[in-house]
Design a protein around this motif. Structure first.
Motif, PDB file in Angstrom:
ATOM      1  N   ASP A  50       0.837  -1.181   0.093  1.00 35.03           N
ATOM      2  CA  ASP A  50      -0.054   0.068   0.045  1.00 35.03           C
ATOM      3  C   ASP A  50       0.840   1.305   0.125  1.00 35.03           C
ATOM      4  O   ASP A  50       1.957   1.479   0.728  1.00 35.03           O
ATOM      5  N   GLY A  51       0.478   2.118  -0.646  1.00 35.87           N
ATOM      6  CA  GLY A  51       1.244   3.564  -0.775  1.00 35.87           C
ATOM      7  C   GLY A  51       2.542   3.458  -1.714  1.00 35.87           C
ATOM      8  O   GLY A  51       3.236   4.501  -1.909  1.00 35.87           O
ATOM      9  N   GLU A  52       2.803   2.303  -2.297  1.00 33.10           N
ATOM     10  CA  GLU A  52       4.047   2.083  -3.081  1.00 33.10           C
ATOM     11  C   GLU A  52       3.397   2.001  -4.613  1.00 33.10           C
ATOM     12  O   GLU A  52       2.367   1.436  -4.928  1.00 33.10           O
ATOM     13  N   PRO A  53       4.147   2.334  -5.742  1.00 33.62           N
ATOM     14  CA  PRO A  53       4.032   2.054  -7.287  1.00 33.62           C
ATOM     15  C   PRO A  53       3.740   0.672  -7.202  1.00 33.62           C
ATOM     16  O   PRO A  53       4.410  -0.170  -6.658  1.00 33.62           O
ATOM     17  N   PRO A  54       2.611   0.560  -8.045  1.00 34.36           N
ATOM     18  CA  PRO A  54       2.441  -1.133  -8.060  1.00 34.36           C
ATOM     19  C   PRO A  54       3.309  -1.779  -9.080  1.00 34.36           C
ATOM     20  O   PRO A  54       2.825  -2.320 -10.318  1.00 34.36           O
ATOM     21  N   VAL A  55       4.748  -2.119  -8.571  1.00 33.06           N
ATOM     22  CA  VAL A  55       5.430  -2.866  -9.353  1.00 33.06           C
ATOM     23  C   VAL A  55       4.944  -4.323  -9.676  1.00 33.06           C
ATOM     24  O   VAL A  55       4.901  -4.793 -10.787  1.00 33.06           O
ATOM     25  N   THR A  56       4.401  -4.844  -8.600  1.00 37.78           N
ATOM     26  CA  THR A  56       3.522  -6.238  -8.742  1.00 37.78           C
ATOM     27  C   THR A  56       2.203  -5.626  -8.715  1.00 37.78           C
ATOM     28  O   THR A  56       1.428  -5.180  -7.725  1.00 37.78           O
ATOM     29  N   CYS A  57       1.413  -5.941  -9.975  1.00 40.64           N
ATOM     30  CA  CYS A  57       0.171  -5.477 -10.109  1.00 40.64           C
ATOM     31  C   CYS A  57      -0.521  -6.538  -9.870  1.00 40.64           C
ATOM     32  O   CYS A  57      -1.037  -7.636 -10.645  1.00 40.64           O
ATOM     33  N   GLN A  67     -10.667  -2.903 -15.989  1.00 36.94           N
ATOM     34  CA  GLN A  67      -9.869  -1.898 -15.259  1.00 36.94           C
ATOM     35  C   GLN A  67      -9.210  -3.024 -14.226  1.00 36.94           C
ATOM     36  O   GLN A  67      -8.779  -2.223 -13.133  1.00 36.94           O
ATOM     37  N   ARG A  68      -9.249  -4.173 -14.397  1.00 35.38           N
ATOM     38  CA  ARG A  68      -8.461  -5.067 -13.170  1.00 35.38           C
ATOM     39  C   ARG A  68      -7.356  -5.477 -13.625  1.00 35.38           C
ATOM     40  O   ARG A  68      -7.086  -6.773 -13.992  1.00 35.38           O
ATOM     41  N   TRP A  69      -6.257  -4.331 -13.807  1.00 37.29           N
ATOM     42  CA  TRP A  69      -5.003  -4.885 -14.201  1.00 37.29           C
ATOM     43  C   TRP A  69      -4.268  -5.774 -13.216  1.00 37.29           C
ATOM     44  O   TRP A  69      -4.552  -5.918 -12.222  1.00 37.29           O
ATOM     45  N   ALA A  70      -3.618  -6.413 -14.010  1.00 37.87           N
ATOM     46  CA  ALA A  70      -2.611  -7.633 -13.249  1.00 37.87           C
ATOM     47  C   ALA A  70      -1.336  -8.171 -14.085  1.00 37.87           C
ATOM     48  O   ALA A  70      -1.489  -8.030 -15.258  1.00 37.87           O
ATOM     49  N   SER A  71      -0.367  -8.249 -13.184  1.00 34.01           N
ATOM     50  CA  SER A  71       0.837  -8.769 -13.811  1.00 34.01           C
ATOM     51  C   SER A  71       0.510 -10.245 -14.266  1.00 34.01           C
ATOM     52  O   SER A  71      -0.035 -11.062 -13.320  1.00 34.01           O
ATOM     53  N   GLY A  89       3.045 -16.054 -13.411  1.00 31.82           N
ATOM     54  CA  GLY A  89       2.511 -15.138 -11.951  1.00 31.82           C
ATOM     55  C   GLY A  89       3.284 -14.162 -11.783  1.00 31.82           C
ATOM     56  O   GLY A  89       4.332 -13.973 -12.594  1.00 31.82           O
ATOM     57  N   THR A  90       2.957 -13.290 -10.730  1.00 28.99           N
ATOM     58  CA  THR A  90       3.765 -12.247 -10.226  1.00 28.99           C
ATOM     59  C   THR A  90       5.089 -12.587  -9.463  1.00 28.99           C
ATOM     60  O   THR A  90       4.990 -13.738  -8.935  1.00 28.99           O
TER      61      THR A  90
END
Length: 105
Positions: A50-57, A67-71, A89-90
């Motif tokens: 939380d609060g960090e850029p979504p490197v692992t989405c 709009q349900r983005w995912a790695s 997977g992520t």
């Protein structure tokens, strides 16, 4: 870092609005810690919270479809050994799934 104008064949901010933030975050995290020694050590560098850029989405199931983005995969490339490792997977899935390893002949 995002430039004001896209280069030839480069996607615009619409398609990668936070790529610069994610890149800067990972660079800063790597400066504070030892680089990962193995692909299995990547989770500590790439998994965000939380609060960090979504490197692992991870998908937000409260969002509407589309709009349900995912790695979908984690990939490492090792040019010196001509090896690619692919995880279905992520980075959060590292350790729970096996890497698929491809080596160029």
């Amino acid at each position: 870092m995002r430039s004001a104008r896209a280069a030839a064949d480069e996607k615009t901010w619409l398609y990668q609005p936070d790529s610069g933030e994610r890149h800067d975050f990972v660079r800063a995290r790597l400066k504070r810690t030892q680089p990962p020694a193995t692909p299995d050590d990547l989770a500590g560098c790439l998994v965000t919270g939380d609060g960090e850029p979504p490197v692992t989405c991870l998908p937000d199931l409260d969002r509407p479809l589309g709009q349900r983005w995912a790695s979908l995969a984690t990939v490492t490339l090792e040019p010196a050994t001509r090896t690619a490792r692919i995880l279905d997977g992520t980075p959060a899935d590292i350790g729970s799934r096996d890497w698929r390893i491809l080596t160029a002949g």
